[in-house]
Write a protein that holds these residues in place. Sequence first.
Motif, PDB file in Angstrom:
ATOM      1  N   ALA A 120      23.938 -60.976   9.020  1.00  0.00           N
ATOM      2  CA  ALA A 120      22.578 -61.459   8.833  1.00  0.00           C
ATOM      3  C   ALA A 120      21.764 -60.336   8.236  1.00  0.00           C
ATOM      4  O   ALA A 120      22.053 -59.168   8.462  1.00  0.00           O
ATOM      5  CB  ALA A 120      22.008 -61.854  10.178  1.00  0.00           C
ATOM      6  N   SER A 121      20.789 -60.692   7.460  1.00  0.00           N
ATOM      7  CA  SER A 121      19.985 -59.628   6.887  1.00  0.00           C
ATOM      8  C   SER A 121      18.531 -59.841   7.263  1.00  0.00           C
ATOM      9  O   SER A 121      18.111 -60.955   7.575  1.00  0.00           O
ATOM     10  CB  SER A 121      20.160 -59.594   5.377  1.00  0.00           C
ATOM     11  N   PRO A 122      17.743 -58.763   7.239  1.00  0.00           N
ATOM     12  CA  PRO A 122      16.342 -58.902   7.603  1.00  0.00           C
ATOM     13  C   PRO A 122      15.564 -59.651   6.524  1.00  0.00           C
ATOM     14  O   PRO A 122      16.051 -59.830   5.410  1.00  0.00           O
ATOM     15  CB  PRO A 122      15.877 -57.450   7.693  1.00  0.00           C
ATOM     16  N   LEU A 123      14.360 -60.102   6.872  1.00  0.00           N
ATOM     17  CA  LEU A 123      13.494 -60.743   5.882  1.00  0.00           C
ATOM     18  C   LEU A 123      12.978 -59.655   4.950  1.00  0.00           C
ATOM     19  O   LEU A 123      12.603 -58.577   5.397  1.00  0.00           O
ATOM     20  CB  LEU A 123      12.309 -61.407   6.595  1.00  0.00           C
ATOM     21  N   THR A 124      12.975 -59.954   3.669  1.00  0.00           N
ATOM     22  CA  THR A 124      12.566 -58.941   2.694  1.00  0.00           C
ATOM     23  C   THR A 124      11.667 -59.556   1.625  1.00  0.00           C
ATOM     24  O   THR A 124      11.844 -60.700   1.244  1.00  0.00           O
ATOM     25  CB  THR A 124      13.820 -58.351   2.014  1.00  0.00           C
ATOM     26  N   THR A 125      10.719 -58.763   1.171  1.00  0.00           N
ATOM     27  CA  THR A 125       9.918 -59.165   0.018  1.00  0.00           C
ATOM     28  C   THR A 125       9.439 -57.909  -0.700  1.00  0.00           C
ATOM     29  O   THR A 125       9.672 -56.796  -0.217  1.00  0.00           O
ATOM     30  CB  THR A 125       8.710 -60.030   0.451  1.00  0.00           C
ATOM     31  N   SER A 126       8.820 -58.077  -1.849  1.00  0.00           N
ATOM     32  CA  SER A 126       8.269 -56.884  -2.505  1.00  0.00           C
ATOM     33  C   SER A 126       6.808 -57.117  -2.871  1.00  0.00           C
ATOM     34  O   SER A 126       6.382 -58.257  -3.105  1.00  0.00           O
ATOM     35  CB  SER A 126       9.102 -56.502  -3.723  1.00  0.00           C
ATOM     36  N   ILE A 127       6.083 -56.021  -2.895  1.00  0.00           N
ATOM     37  CA  ILE A 127       4.646 -56.076  -3.186  1.00  0.00           C
ATOM     38  C   ILE A 127       4.392 -55.196  -4.410  1.00  0.00           C
ATOM     39  O   ILE A 127       4.825 -54.033  -4.439  1.00  0.00           O
ATOM     40  CB  ILE A 127       3.815 -55.553  -1.985  1.00  0.00           C
ATOM     41  N   GLY A 128       3.709 -55.717  -5.376  1.00  0.00           N
ATOM     42  CA  GLY A 128       3.417 -54.936  -6.588  1.00  0.00           C
ATOM     43  C   GLY A 128       2.198 -54.056  -6.396  1.00  0.00           C
ATOM     44  O   GLY A 128       1.151 -54.295  -6.993  1.00  0.00           O
ATOM     45  N   VAL A 151       9.401 -54.500   1.242  1.00  0.00           N
ATOM     46  CA  VAL A 151       9.097 -54.616   2.678  1.00  0.00           C
ATOM     47  C   VAL A 151      10.230 -55.375   3.362  1.00  0.00           C
ATOM     48  O   VAL A 151      10.634 -56.446   2.895  1.00  0.00           O
ATOM     49  CB  VAL A 151       7.788 -55.423   2.908  1.00  0.00           C
ATOM     50  N   SER A 152      10.745 -54.827   4.456  1.00  0.00           N
ATOM     51  CA  SER A 152      11.786 -55.521   5.229  1.00  0.00           C
ATOM     52  C   SER A 152      11.380 -55.582   6.689  1.00  0.00           C
ATOM     53  O   SER A 152      10.851 -54.608   7.225  1.00  0.00           O
ATOM     54  CB  SER A 152      13.121 -54.770   5.161  1.00  0.00           C
ATOM     55  N   SER A 153      11.653 -56.706   7.302  1.00  0.00           N
ATOM     56  CA  SER A 153      11.404 -56.809   8.742  1.00  0.00           C
ATOM     57  C   SER A 153      12.626 -56.257   9.480  1.00  0.00           C
ATOM     58  O   SER A 153      13.660 -56.014   8.867  1.00  0.00           O
ATOM     59  CB  SER A 153      11.205 -58.273   9.130  1.00  0.00           C
ATOM     60  N   GLN A 213      10.252 -64.781  14.299  1.00  0.00           N
ATOM     61  CA  GLN A 213      10.814 -64.745  12.940  1.00  0.00           C
ATOM     62  C   GLN A 213      10.009 -65.656  12.000  1.00  0.00           C
ATOM     63  O   GLN A 213       9.742 -65.297  10.861  1.00  0.00           O
ATOM     64  CB  GLN A 213      12.274 -65.182  12.988  1.00  0.00           C
ATOM     65  N   ARG A 214       9.600 -66.815  12.525  1.00  0.00           N
ATOM     66  CA  ARG A 214       8.784 -67.729  11.698  1.00  0.00           C
ATOM     67  C   ARG A 214       7.453 -67.064  11.332  1.00  0.00           C
ATOM     68  O   ARG A 214       6.992 -67.161  10.197  1.00  0.00           O
ATOM     69  CB  ARG A 214       8.530 -69.034  12.469  1.00  0.00           C
ATOM     70  N   GLU A 215       6.875 -66.362  12.305  1.00  0.00           N
ATOM     71  CA  GLU A 215       5.587 -65.702  12.023  1.00  0.00           C
ATOM     72  C   GLU A 215       5.761 -64.579  10.998  1.00  0.00           C
ATOM     73  O   GLU A 215       4.921 -64.409  10.113  1.00  0.00           O
ATOM     74  CB  GLU A 215       4.997 -65.159  13.335  1.00  0.00           C
ATOM     75  N   LEU A 216       6.866 -63.838  11.121  1.00  0.00           N
ATOM     76  CA  LEU A 216       7.119 -62.776  10.139  1.00  0.00           C
ATOM     77  C   LEU A 216       7.304 -63.363   8.741  1.00  0.00           C
ATOM     78  O   LEU A 216       6.855 -62.797   7.746  1.00  0.00           O
ATOM     79  CB  LEU A 216       8.371 -61.975  10.535  1.00  0.00           C
ATOM     80  N   LYS A 217       7.967 -64.528   8.669  1.00  0.00           N
ATOM     81  CA  LYS A 217       8.172 -65.184   7.371  1.00  0.00           C
ATOM     82  C   LYS A 217       6.822 -65.529   6.738  1.00  0.00           C
ATOM     83  O   LYS A 217       6.629 -65.362   5.542  1.00  0.00           O
ATOM     84  CB  LYS A 217       8.983 -66.482   7.550  1.00  0.00           C
ATOM     85  N   VAL A 218       5.899 -66.024   7.572  1.00  0.00           N
ATOM     86  CA  VAL A 218       4.564 -66.369   7.065  1.00  0.00           C
ATOM     87  C   VAL A 218       3.868 -65.110   6.542  1.00  0.00           C
ATOM     88  O   VAL A 218       3.288 -65.112   5.447  1.00  0.00           O
ATOM     89  CB  VAL A 218       3.719 -67.049   8.178  1.00  0.00           C
TER      90      VAL A 218
END
Lengths: 145, 156
Positions: free
Chosen positions: A18-26, A107-109, A132-137
């Motif tokens: 499983a991997s953590p939630l990830t996104t990127s911010i410019g 950014v990774s949780s 996890q749902r809140e972190l996704k939001v």
Amino acid sequence: MKHSCAILVLAWALTAQASPLTTSIGADMSGAIDELTIAAQNSGYQLVKVQPVDKALVKRGFPDPGLRILFIGKPSSFEQAIRTNPRLLSVLPLRLTLIVEEGGVVVSSDDLEMWKEMFPDPETGKLIDSWQRELKVILGEVSGY
Amino acid sequence: MSKNHRWTVTMILWVIFFVTMPVAAQEQEALLVGSLKGRNIGQATERLIQAINSNNFTFVRFQDVDDRLVPPGWKAKSVRIVYFCNFELMSKALALDTRTSEFLPCRITLIETAQGVDMIAVNPAWVSARLGNHRLHEYCVQMKKDYQSIMEEAAL
């Protein structure tokens, strides 16, 4: 050779992690922290602490990893953890890791799927799912979805 | 050895590696737990900081679990997180794999009970076994021993 590849793919699938939630911010690091702080507040979380791992290491003569850790929390999470499984307190407050990369900040949780493995009882699993749902939001908001 | 054989051997070694890493993970306990009988949370914090320093780690800070989340008067005084670090180890581990940040800085959670204070920490070797990075796992096995040593010394 085909057989070997097939075995490798199978082994990979069996051990898929499983991997953590990830996104990127410019944005730069401080811009990313600001955006995350606002997104967290919109979900009822507060910024508890920024751990400037980059500054701490550079100050001591080590290479700059371009990494900071954000701790976010809300009182109800602690109350739920104490009620459901006090050992959950060992993983709170929730953390977000920020790493500077070309063009922005990744950014990774924490990997909450891993926590469900750590605390396998269903009640604790449900609580972790809600976090996890809140972190996704929160991460969805900063990535502009 | 022919090129085909070498390829097959490499594939087999990879398969063994990916199959044995989760086994190594199963052998690790997820949480490291200790206790300080007959102590309150203030005394436990003091003893833990001494043990951290004497094990070549640097005490970073401690915070009550709901610090900055509730007004000061409402704080739960019975749960505290103690953060510490070995900066050289942290730098090396991050250079190997940035996912190390999953368990950095090092932390031990103190929970006051009727009998004393429980110490709980996530086992870094349990986490690293799941990340599938063999070199990082070696560091984390050592880190686990350091955690245990700190907890044992604090409990003396």
